[in-house]
Write a protein that holds these residues in place. Structure first.
Motif, PDB file in Angstrom:
ATOM      1  N   ALA A 158     -19.185  58.590 -12.021  1.00 59.21           N
ATOM      2  CA  ALA A 158     -19.284  59.382 -10.795  1.00 59.21           C
ATOM      3  C   ALA A 158     -20.191  60.592 -10.991  1.00 59.21           C
ATOM      4  CB  ALA A 158     -17.901  59.811 -10.321  1.00 59.21           C
ATOM      5  N   GLU A 166     -24.583  55.052  -4.883  1.00 56.91           N
ATOM      6  CA  GLU A 166     -23.174  54.743  -4.649  1.00 56.91           C
ATOM      7  C   GLU A 166     -22.916  53.238  -4.636  1.00 56.91           C
ATOM      8  OE1 GLU A 166     -21.897  56.884  -1.184  1.00 56.91           O
ATOM      9  OE2 GLU A 166     -21.639  58.763  -2.303  1.00 56.91           O
ATOM     10  N   TRP A 216     -22.742  52.363  -8.219  1.00 55.99           N
ATOM     11  CA  TRP A 216     -21.444  52.792  -8.757  1.00 55.99           C
ATOM     12  C   TRP A 216     -20.353  51.771  -8.407  1.00 55.99           C
ATOM     13  CZ3 TRP A 216     -16.776  53.969  -6.394  1.00 55.99           C
ATOM     14  CH2 TRP A 216     -15.850  54.701  -7.144  1.00 55.99           C
ATOM     15  N   HIS A 274     -18.061  48.930 -10.851  1.00 59.64           N
ATOM     16  CA  HIS A 274     -16.603  48.868 -10.867  1.00 59.64           C
ATOM     17  C   HIS A 274     -16.098  47.462 -10.548  1.00 59.64           C
ATOM     18  CE1 HIS A 274     -16.834  53.261 -10.957  1.00 59.64           C
ATOM     19  NE2 HIS A 274     -15.575  53.235 -11.330  1.00 59.64           N
ATOM     20  N   GLN A 289     -10.606  57.344 -14.117  1.00 59.62           N
ATOM     21  CA  GLN A 289     -11.791  57.955 -13.522  1.00 59.62           C
ATOM     22  C   GLN A 289     -11.919  59.407 -13.964  1.00 59.62           C
ATOM     23  OE1 GLN A 289     -14.069  56.508 -11.769  1.00 59.62           O
ATOM     24  NE2 GLN A 289     -13.173  54.703 -10.842  1.00 59.62           N
ATOM     25  N   LEU A 313     -15.146  62.276  -8.074  1.00 59.03           N
ATOM     26  CA  LEU A 313     -14.904  61.240  -7.065  1.00 59.03           C
ATOM     27  C   LEU A 313     -14.999  61.823  -5.659  1.00 59.03           C
ATOM     28  CD1 LEU A 313     -11.889  59.177  -8.476  1.00 59.03           C
ATOM     29  CD2 LEU A 313     -14.331  58.716  -8.719  1.00 59.03           C
ATOM     30  N   HIS A 314     -14.640  63.099  -5.515  1.00 58.17           N
ATOM     31  CA  HIS A 314     -14.638  63.705  -4.184  1.00 58.17           C
ATOM     32  C   HIS A 314     -16.047  63.867  -3.611  1.00 58.17           C
ATOM     33  CE1 HIS A 314     -15.587  67.123  -6.718  1.00 58.17           C
ATOM     34  NE2 HIS A 314     -15.861  67.856  -5.652  1.00 58.17           N
ATOM     35  N   GLN A 370     -16.312  58.694   0.963  1.00 55.41           N
ATOM     36  CA  GLN A 370     -14.936  58.222   0.947  1.00 55.41           C
ATOM     37  C   GLN A 370     -14.840  56.717   1.186  1.00 55.41           C
ATOM     38  OE1 GLN A 370     -11.460  59.041   3.950  1.00 55.41           O
ATOM     39  NE2 GLN A 370     -11.557  60.765   2.530  1.00 55.41           N
ATOM     40  N   LEU A 403     -15.546  55.047  -2.144  1.00 51.49           N
ATOM     41  CA  LEU A 403     -14.456  55.296  -3.082  1.00 51.49           C
ATOM     42  C   LEU A 403     -13.244  54.428  -2.753  1.00 51.49           C
ATOM     43  CD1 LEU A 403     -13.075  56.894  -5.344  1.00 51.49           C
ATOM     44  CD2 LEU A 403     -12.580  58.687  -3.665  1.00 51.49           C
ATOM     45  N   PHE A 430      -7.012  59.595 -11.216  1.00 52.68           N
ATOM     46  CA  PHE A 430      -8.000  60.437 -10.533  1.00 52.68           C
ATOM     47  C   PHE A 430      -7.834  61.886 -10.977  1.00 52.68           C
ATOM     48  CE2 PHE A 430      -4.270  61.218  -8.066  1.00 52.68           C
ATOM     49  CZ  PHE A 430      -4.428  62.454  -7.445  1.00 52.68           C
ATOM     50  N   GLY A 483     -10.584  63.563  -5.356  1.00 56.82           N
ATOM     51  CA  GLY A 483     -11.032  62.520  -4.433  1.00 56.82           C
ATOM     52  C   GLY A 483      -9.944  61.610  -3.906  1.00 56.82           C
TER      53      GLY A 483
END
Length: 802
Positions: A195, A226, A229, A233, A247, A251-252, A256, A259, A281, A284
C-alpha cells in the motif's frame, strides 16, 4: 437409558455441525462495510494460537545498511543511505535500486544481486530448516513478508514482472516457505506492505518513461497503481490460500472500493476453501471486519476487541543490517506474556540475511521462547484474557500508534490468563527472587473475590504436566501463596489455580485518589469535552463548575461532588431515574459505584439502583446530554476520570518576535494547555522528560519535536515587539505529502492551512513560509498539525519583519 443417551449424543453432534456450518458456510460478501461487518474477523483458532513469526527478507537485505527503507532513502540526496550507496555502488542515476534484483557490479567490481540458493543446490537457504525453527519456537502461524514497500514480489507472480521467480534467485520463495511451514502444522501468514509503495514510498525517485520501471516505482497513476495492488492480492490469495493476510499502513489512502474488493474477495475465497481466515489492518478498515494491528506496541490494558501486535526481534531494524541490535530474551518473552493477558497475539519479526541464513543470535531468542512454551504452554495456548491483565510496577503498552520497546518485568510483576472454560486461572510470575518465600497476588484479595471454590494452587514445576502443590491463604490484601526453595531458573514462572466450577467474578471496583479534582470525560476523547454541572458535554474545562470531587463511601463507592458547589452532588432521581445535580442528602441514590472497565475506562453505576449506568446517549459533541443505560441489558458505557491539572501555563523560555523559536521550547503547563499529545509518553526521551511531547535529538545538533500526529499542537507564549507584517519560516520534515499545519494566535487561525511537502526523511528539514500581520504585545501562539494529516517533525520557526 440407552435411548436417552443416544438422543443427547444426537443433539451434541447436531450442535457441532450447526456451529461448523455457521462458521464456514459459503457467503457472498459484497465490497461494502455493511456486508463485510457480518463476517467473523477473529476466529477461535486465531485466539488460540497466540504466537506467530514472520520475516523481513527481500532485495532490501542485500545492502544490509540502515533498515528496510533503504530502497527509498538511497534516492534522498544527502541521506546516510544516499551517501553509502554512492560510495559502495555508485550514483543512483547510474546504479538504481532495481540493480539489486537484476544484478550489477559495485564500485569494487563485485557482482551484487539478491539471489539466495537452496542448500540442496549448494547454497545456504533451507526452507525446511526455517519451518522447523519456527515450530521449535512455539509459533502456531508463520510466513514471509510477501512484498514490502519496495514492490518486488517474493512469489512466482504473473502480475508483477518484478518477482523472484523471474529475476534474482529464480525461485518461488513464498511457495517454498508456505509448503514447508504447512508441513509443520502451522497456519500461513502472508504480509503485504505494497500500500505504501503506491502511496508515497518512492516519491524521491525521478520520473521514468520505462513502463516496467513505472510498475516498480509506482508511477502508473492512481487507477493503474491500485489495480496493480489489487491484482497482486488476488494472486497470493489464489495461489497460496493464506490463513492470515497482514497489511501494513496506508490502506486508508487507497480507494475504498478497491480496498473492500480485496477484503470481500479474500473472505469469499475462504468460504470456498471452507476455512476461517484473518485480515489485519492499521488503518482503512475497522474492528468489525478485520483485526487491528499495533506496530511495536499494544494497549496498556485489556481491550474488548481481540488484536495483534507485530514486533521485531531487533531494536534497530526490521530487516538484517550489519551491526543489527537485538532485544533480550526476557524482553521478548515478557512483552509477549503481557500482550496475551490483554486480549492480543504477537507476530514476531526476524531478520534473515540475504543469502538465506538466520543469524544465531536470532535463533537463540526463538529457541528460548520455544523452550519456555514447551514447558508452560498450557498457560498460553487456547487461554483467554481474564478480568484483569495483571499487577506490578512494570507498565507496558501505550495508545494506538505509539511504538514502545518490549520491557522485562520484575519479581513483583504478574500477568494473568484463564482457561477457555473459565475454570483455571494462571498467574504468570515475571520474576522470582532466589530467596523469595511467597508471592502475594493482590488482585485476589478477599475484598474483591470470593475464593471459596478454589480447589488447588500449584506451581508448574519446570516441566509440562508436572505440578507442585503450594500452600495458600487469602486475606484482605491478597492471595498469599507459599513458594518452595527455587530449584530451577526460568525467565517466567507459572502458578496454576484450579477451581471447583467457574472462576468467581472479580469485583472490579476502582480504588481512586480522592485528593485531586477530576474532569469526567466520555469514552477516551482525551478531554475535548467534559461533563458539565448541567449534565451536558462542554469544552469549557477551566470553568470549575465543570470539575468534580470524589468523596469515598467505601469499597469503590463514591459521592461525586461539584467543585464550584461542594454541597451539590450527582444523583439518580428516585422517581424519574434521570441524572440530576442536587443538594447533598446522603441517600444511596447520590452514591455511585465506580468500576474499572477495560482500557483505562470506568463504569459509573448508582448504589440504590445498581442497574443504572451513567452514559451519553447522544453524539459526543458540545451540548451532548448525559443519561442512563440499563446495565442488565448488557449495555455499557465507559468514562475517563482525568485529573485536573493545576499547573500555571507560562513560557519555558522568553520568546520574542522577530526571532527564532525552537520547537522543543514550548510552554510549561498542563497537557491540553501547553501542548496536546495523544499520549503521555515522551517517545524521544531526550529532553524535558516529564512532559508527554516526543522530543528527540536533531541530527544537525540540538533537539526537535518528532512524531507529531494529526490534531496535535504546541503552545508558545510570545511577545511581539512591534505591530506589522511578519514572515514565518517553519522548518519541518516529513516522509509523505498530504500534510497541513496552521498557526494560531490567541485562538485564531491566522495562517490558513499550510501544505507540507515530502522532505524525504524525518531529519531532512525543509523551509515552508507564510506571512501575516501581528499586533504588538504578548500573545499565545500555537503550531497545529491539521486533522487527517500524517506524521511530521518540527524543528523551529523564524520570524522576520517585512
Amino acid at each position: 437409558m440407552k435411548h436417552k443417551n443416544a438422543f443427547f449424543l444426537f443433539l451434541f453432534i447436531a450442535g457441532i455441525i450447526c456451529k461448523i456450518s455457521a462458521q464456514t458456510q459459503k457467503q457472498d460478501f459484497q465490497p461494502t462495510f455493511a456486508s463485510l461487518e457480518k463476517s467473523n474477523p477473529v476466529p477461535e483458532w486465531f485466539k488460540d494460537a497466540k504466537f506467530g513469526i514472520y520475516f523481513h527478507w527481500g532485495v532490501y537485505t542485500v545492502p544490509a545498511f540502515a533498515n528496510e527503507w533503504y530502497p527509498r532513502d538511497m534516492y534522498v540526496k544527502g541521506s546516510p543511505e544516499n551517501k553509502h550507496h554512492t560510495e559502495i555502488y555508485g550514483d543512483v542515476s547510474q546504479w538504481p535500486y532495481n540493480n539489486f534484483i537484476t544484478g550489477a557490479k559495485d564500485n569494487q567490481g563485485n557482482f551484487v544481486q539478491f539471489a539466495p540458493k537452496l542448500k540442496s543446490e549448494g547454497g545456504k537457504f533451507d526452507p525446511e530448516e526455517w519451518a522447523q525453527l519456527f515450530a521449535d519456537a512455539g509459533a502456531k502461524f508463520a510466513g514471509p513478508v510477501a512484498e514490502h514497500h519496495d514492490g518486488i514480489s517474493m512469489w512466482a507472480s504473473k502480475v508483477n514482472p518484478w518477482n523472484v521467480k523471474d529475476l534474482g534467485p529464480k525461485l518461488d520463495l513464498v511457495g517454498l516457505l508456505t509448503d514447508a511451514i504447512r508441513k509443520k502444522n502451522m497456519r500461513i501468514i502472508l504480509s503485504m506492505h505494497h500500500a505504501y509503495n503506491i502511496t508515497g514510498y518512492y516519491d524521491p525517485v525521478p520520473k521514468t518513461n520505462d513502463p516496467k520501471l513505472q510498475m516498480l516505482f509506482a508511477q502508473q497513476g492512481k487507477e493503474k497503481n491500485e489495480a496493480f495492488w489489487l491484482a497482486k492480492h488476488k494472486e497470493i490469495i489464489d495461489n497460496y490460500k493464506p490463513d492470515i493476510v497482514y497489511q501494513d499502513f496506508n490502506l486508508h489512502v487507497i480507494s475504498q472500493s478497491v480496498l473492500l474488493e480485496f477484503l470481500s474477495y479474500y473472505y469469499n475465497k475462504a468460504a470456498e476453501w471452507n476455512k476461517e481466515v484473518v485480515a489485519t489492518f492499521k488503518d482503512g478498515l475497522n474492528k468489525k471486519c478485520a483485526v487491528l494491528d499495533y506496530e511495536r506496541g499494544g494497549p496498556p490494558d485489556i481491550t474488548d476487541n481481540y488484536w495483534l501486535t507485530d514486533d521485531a526481534i531487533s531494536s534497530s531494524s526490521w530487516c538484517y543490517t550489519e551491526g543489527i541490535g537485538y532485544y533480550s530474551k526476557r524482553q521478548i518473552l515478557h512483552a509477549f506474556l503481557d500482550r496475551i493477558s490483554k486480549n492480543g497475539n504477537l507476530l514476531l519479526n526476524i531478520s534473515p540475511k540475504s543469502d538465506g541464513t538466520i543469524p544465531q543470535e536470532q535463533k537463540d531468542v526463538l529457541l528460548a521462547m520455544g523452550a519456555w512454551l514447551k514447558k508452560y504452554g498450557e498457560a498460553v495456548y487456547t487461554t483467554r484474557a481474564w478480568e484483569k491483565y495483571g499487577e506490578g510496577p512494570t507498565k507496558m503498552g501505550a495508545a494506538y500508534g505509539v511504538m514502545t520497546a518490549p520491557a522485562a518485568g520484575t519479581a513483583k510483576d504478574v500477568r494473568y490468563a484463564r482457561s477457555k472454560d473459565n475454570t483455571t486461572l494462571y498467574a504468570i510470575l515475571l520474576g522470582w527472587e532466589e530467596d523469595q518465600k511467597e508471592i502475594k497476588l493482590t488482585t485476589l484479595a478477599s475484598s474483591r473475590i470470593d475464593l471459596k471454590n478454589l480447589k488447588s494452587v500449584e506451581l508448574i514445576n519446570g516441566e509440562a504436566g508436572k505440578y507442585l502443590p503450594l500452600a495458600f491463604k487469602q486475606d484482605a490484601e491478597g492471595l498469599i501463596v507459599s513458594l518452595p526453595e527455587r530449584s530451577f531458573e526460568e525467565p517466567a514462572y507459572v502458578i496454576k489455580l484450579d477451581f471447583d466450577g467457574k472462576i468467581p467474578t472479580l469485583d472490579n471496583y476502582a480504588d481512586l485518589n480522592c485528593a485531586p479534582h477530576y474532569y469526567i470525560v466520555p469514552g477516551d476523547n482525551t478531554g475535548s469535552f467534559v461533563l458539565g454541572s448541567d449534565f451536558t458535554l462542554t469544552g469549557k474545562r477551566k470553568n470549575i463548575a465543570n470539575q468534580w470531587k470524589l468523596e469515598s463511601a467505601g469499597k469503590g463507592f463514591y459521592k461525586i461532588l461539584n467543585r464550584a458547589h461542594d454541597d451539590m452532588a450527582f444523583e439518580c432521581s428516585a422517581t424519574s431515574h434521570e441524572p440530576l445535580v442536587s443538594q447533598v442528602t446522603g441517600k444511596d441514590n447520590q452514591v455511585w459505584k465506580i468500576e474499572n472497565a477495560h482500557n483505562g475506562l470506568f463504569k459509573i453505576l448508582n448504589k440504590q439502583f445498581p442497574h443504572v449506568m451513567l452514559s451519553i446517549n447522544t453524539p459526543i459533541a458540545e451540548g451532548g446530554k448525559a443519561g442512563f443505560l440499563n446495565s442488565e441489558s448488557g449495555a455499557s458505557f465507559g468514562w475517563t476520570l482525568l485529573e485536573v491539572c493545576e499547573m500555571k501555563q507560562e513560557a519555558f523560555k522568553p520568546h520574542t518576535i522577530p526571532g527564532t523559536i525552537e520547537a522543543e521550547d514550548f510552554d510549561t503547563g498542563c497537557p491540553g494547555d501547553a501542548y496536546y499529545d495523544r499520549d503521555d509518553i515522551n517517545e524521544g526521551g531526550q529532553y524535558r522528560l516529564k512532559e508527554g511531547v516526543d522530543i528527540e535529538k536533531c541530527g544537525a545538533g540540538g533537539y526537535n519535536v518528532g512524531w507529531i500526529n494529526s490534531g496535535e499542537w504546541l503552545a508558545y507564549t510570545v511577545n511581539v515587539k512591534k505591530s506589522g507584517e511578519y514572515l514565518a519560516e517553519l522548518y519541518v520534515a516529513a516522509v509523505a505529502d498530504g500534510k497541513k499545519l496552521h498557526i494560531e494566535f490567541d485562538g485564531k487561525n491566522i495562517s490558513g492551512s499550510i501544505p507540507i511537502m515530502n522532505t524525504g526523511g524525518y531529519q531532512i528539514w525543509k523551509r515552508i513560509t507564510t506571512k501575516f500581520n501581528l499586533t504588538e504585545g504578548p500573545h499565545l501562539m500555537k503550531i497545529v498539525l491539521d486533522e487527517a494529516s500524517l506524521q511530521m517533525n518540527f524543528d523551529k520557526v523564524i520570524f522576520t519583519a517585512e
